[in-house]
Scaffold this active site. Structure first.
Site, PDB file in Angstrom:
ATOM      1  N   PHE A  27       0.819  -1.215   0.000  1.00 20.72           N
ATOM      2  CA  PHE A  27       0.000   0.000   0.000  1.00 20.72           C
ATOM      3  C   PHE A  27       0.859   1.274   0.000  1.00 20.72           C
ATOM      4  O   PHE A  27       0.840   2.070  -0.953  1.00 20.72           O
ATOM      5  CB  PHE A  27      -0.942  -0.074   1.212  1.00 20.72           C
ATOM      6  CG  PHE A  27      -1.557   1.219   1.632  1.00 20.72           C
ATOM      7  CD1 PHE A  27      -2.089   2.111   0.700  1.00 20.72           C
ATOM      8  CD2 PHE A  27      -1.626   1.562   2.982  1.00 20.72           C
ATOM      9  CE1 PHE A  27      -2.676   3.310   1.109  1.00 20.72           C
ATOM     10  CE2 PHE A  27      -2.202   2.741   3.391  1.00 20.72           C
ATOM     11  CZ  PHE A  27      -2.718   3.630   2.452  1.00 20.72           C
ATOM     12  N   ILE A  28       1.636   1.465   1.054  1.00 24.79           N
ATOM     13  CA  ILE A  28       2.390   2.718   1.167  1.00 24.79           C
ATOM     14  C   ILE A  28       3.527   2.750   0.133  1.00 24.79           C
ATOM     15  O   ILE A  28       3.766   3.772  -0.516  1.00 24.79           O
ATOM     16  CB  ILE A  28       2.919   2.917   2.604  1.00 24.79           C
ATOM     17  CG1 ILE A  28       1.732   2.993   3.590  1.00 24.79           C
ATOM     18  CG2 ILE A  28       3.774   4.173   2.714  1.00 24.79           C
ATOM     19  CD1 ILE A  28       2.118   3.017   5.065  1.00 24.79           C
ATOM     20  N   GLY A  52       1.892  -7.949  -0.945  1.00 27.88           N
ATOM     21  CA  GLY A  52       1.707  -6.934  -1.984  1.00 27.88           C
ATOM     22  C   GLY A  52       1.355  -7.572  -3.313  1.00 27.88           C
ATOM     23  O   GLY A  52       1.407  -8.792  -3.483  1.00 27.88           O
ATOM     24  N   ASP A  67      13.309 -11.282  -1.120  1.00 32.99           N
ATOM     25  CA  ASP A  67      12.915 -11.265   0.293  1.00 32.99           C
ATOM     26  C   ASP A  67      13.910 -10.397   1.060  1.00 32.99           C
ATOM     27  O   ASP A  67      15.122 -10.471   0.807  1.00 32.99           O
ATOM     28  CB  ASP A  67      12.930 -12.704   0.828  1.00 32.99           C
ATOM     29  CG  ASP A  67      12.198 -12.816   2.149  1.00 32.99           C
ATOM     30  OD1 ASP A  67      12.684 -12.231   3.149  1.00 32.99           O
ATOM     31  OD2 ASP A  67      11.154 -13.472   2.191  1.00 32.99           O
ATOM     32  N   LEU A  86      10.119  -0.248   4.007  1.00 29.73           N
ATOM     33  CA  LEU A  86       8.708  -0.350   4.392  1.00 29.73           C
ATOM     34  C   LEU A  86       8.234  -1.794   4.525  1.00 29.73           C
ATOM     35  O   LEU A  86       7.184  -2.046   5.130  1.00 29.73           O
ATOM     36  CB  LEU A  86       7.831   0.359   3.350  1.00 29.73           C
ATOM     37  CG  LEU A  86       8.166   1.817   3.021  1.00 29.73           C
ATOM     38  CD1 LEU A  86       7.200   2.373   1.983  1.00 29.73           C
ATOM     39  CD2 LEU A  86       8.113   2.687   4.268  1.00 29.73           C
ATOM     40  N   ALA A  88       7.272  -5.310   5.663  1.00 30.52           N
ATOM     41  CA  ALA A  88       7.061  -5.842   7.017  1.00 30.52           C
ATOM     42  C   ALA A  88       5.887  -6.804   7.006  1.00 30.52           C
ATOM     43  O   ALA A  88       5.063  -6.792   6.087  1.00 30.52           O
ATOM     44  CB  ALA A  88       6.763  -4.705   7.998  1.00 30.52           C
ATOM     45  N   TYR A 153       3.782  -7.523  17.121  1.00 31.41           N
ATOM     46  CA  TYR A 153       4.099  -6.592  16.017  1.00 31.41           C
ATOM     47  C   TYR A 153       4.850  -5.372  16.550  1.00 31.41           C
ATOM     48  O   TYR A 153       5.911  -4.999  16.042  1.00 31.41           O
ATOM     49  CB  TYR A 153       2.798  -6.177  15.329  1.00 31.41           C
ATOM     50  CG  TYR A 153       2.920  -5.001  14.385  1.00 31.41           C
ATOM     51  CD1 TYR A 153       3.631  -5.109  13.191  1.00 31.41           C
ATOM     52  CD2 TYR A 153       2.312  -3.776  14.686  1.00 31.41           C
ATOM     53  CE1 TYR A 153       3.732  -4.028  12.316  1.00 31.41           C
ATOM     54  CE2 TYR A 153       2.405  -2.701  13.813  1.00 31.41           C
ATOM     55  CZ  TYR A 153       3.119  -2.825  12.639  1.00 31.41           C
ATOM     56  OH  TYR A 153       3.216  -1.749  11.782  1.00 31.41           O
ATOM     57  N   VAL A 197     -10.309  -0.383   8.730  1.00 33.06           N
ATOM     58  CA  VAL A 197     -11.735  -0.016   8.756  1.00 33.06           C
ATOM     59  C   VAL A 197     -12.223   0.704   7.505  1.00 33.06           C
ATOM     60  O   VAL A 197     -13.293   0.392   6.994  1.00 33.06           O
ATOM     61  CB  VAL A 197     -12.127   0.841   9.991  1.00 33.06           C
ATOM     62  CG1 VAL A 197     -12.172   0.011  11.223  1.00 33.06           C
ATOM     63  CG2 VAL A 197     -11.258   2.056  10.167  1.00 33.06           C
TER      64      VAL A 197
END
Ligand code: NAD
Length: 326
Positions: A27-28, A52, A67, A86, A88, A153, A197
């Site tokens: 996403f980011i 992803g 990886d 990023l 994770a 996490y 959400v």
């Protein structure tokens, strides 16, 4: 200097840096890649495609399917690259189910990215921590000093933080840590066991289903649009005042899950009530970022929740509504 204190023009030597993003298919990462390409940067990225999607990687990114635990990682890096780390394992409930893999990816993988960066002689590493580091705090709004991680996490992010500090101490590496609050926007990962959400509500309502609220819906979250995040990412490349520091990136405003539901339902003209399910264990009652450190450098979140939600709905209207698995 601009009135806000930022250099009027980016440093030309830094502009030449290639930017490498780990987790570029996520996403980011994919949103960041798109923004950097639009700003004229050369962008490379790596991802093992565990979460992803290859199709999310913008055309123009030099992609390595790799990886972050791979010891050969340093070979794809070049001196003077700026690395955004990023990648994770980041769904909290998945991390609770598998602390061993959580540590393997978020701790060992992160150390491997730092070590590969050192070995390749990169210019700078910017890496993603999380507001989860504040899970147990009672201090609201929360400044960067209030560390109270609880979940596996969050603890894995704390370990990454400690390693970053050690790399900085022993190898004088330029590093910036970013603590994202709840990031939202196009390409948000809705495929998780418990989807975020906003995408969950929008997708469910647009496909005629009934969204789920876990608990009473009173929990409050600080939501930040991914475009606002990217404004700060760009500054991490060009402003050396970000070096050796950690920044909260939230909007500085929070909303309850119920508020979000009502806003999404209103935008979509829906009167479907949410279904309530038992609360998820271990989640903070409230998150709210103290963003004074980032603000002091001239950054401001610009996108209001109303604007962000409207453009998020527009994204699904333009791109089609995916199917939620849960
Ligand atoms: N989205 C948020 O609201 C939020 C909030 C706080 C922190 N963060 C942090 O920001 C970062 C990016 O989050 P996101 O929302 O884009 O997540 P995401 O799951 O959409 O993207 C993460 C990417 O990392 C890749 N990846 C995972 N394990 C890998 C491995 N071993 N090797 C290579 N690639 C691997 C995945 O395939 C995925 O494409 C993460 O570090 C996350 O912890 C995100």
């Amino acid at each position: 200097m601009s009135p806000a204190g930022w250099p009027a023009e980016p440093n030309p030597s830094v502009m030449k840096s290639r930017i490498v993003i780990t987790g570029v298919a996520g996403f980011i990462g994919s949103n960041l890649a798109e923004r950097l390409l639009a700003e004229g940067y050369e962008v490379a990225g790596l991802d093992n495609l565990a979460y992803g999607l290859r199709g999310q990687i913008p055309a123009g990114v030099k992609f390595f399917e790799l990886d972050i635990r791979d010891r050969q990682l340093w070979e794809v890096l070049q001196p003077d690259d700026v690395v955004f780390h990023l990648a994770a394992k980041n769904c909290i409930s998945d991390c609770q189910d598998d602390p061993v893999e959580t540590a393997a990816i978020n701790v060992t993988g992160t150390v491997n990215v730092f070590e590969a960066s050192r070995r390749a002689g990169v210019a700078k590493v910017v890496y993603a921590e999380s507001s989860a580091l504040y899970e147990g705090t009672a201090v609201i709004p929360t400044p960067e000093s209030e560390l109270h991680p609880q979940s596996f996490y969050a603890v894995s992010k704390l370990a990454g933080m400690a390693f970053a500090e050690a790399f900085r101490r022993y190898h004088k590496m330029r590093m910036t840590a970013l603590r994202y609050f709840c990031v939202y926007g196009p390409k948000q990962d809705y495929r998780r066991a418990i989807p975020p959400v906003m995408s969950a509500f929008i997708i469910r309502l647009m496909s005629g289903g009934q969204p789920v609220i876990y608990g009473t819906g009173e929990k409050r979250r600080d939501f930040i649009h991914v475009d606002d995040l990217n404004d700060f990412h760009l500054r991490c490349i060009t402003d050396s005042r970000t070096d050796g520091r950690v920044f909260n990136l939230g909007s500085g405003v929070n909303y309850s899950v119920k508020d979000i539901y009502q806003q999404v339902a209103k935008l979509l003209g829906s009167e479907t009530p949410p279904a309530y399910r038992p609360d998820l264990p271990g989640e903070a009652a409230e998150t709210l970022a103290d963003i004074s450190a980032a603000r002091a450098l001239g950054w401001r979140p610009k996108i209001t929740l109303e604007q962000g939600l409207a453009s998020f709905v527009g994204y699904y209207r333009a791109n089609g509504v995916p199917r939620l698995e849960n």
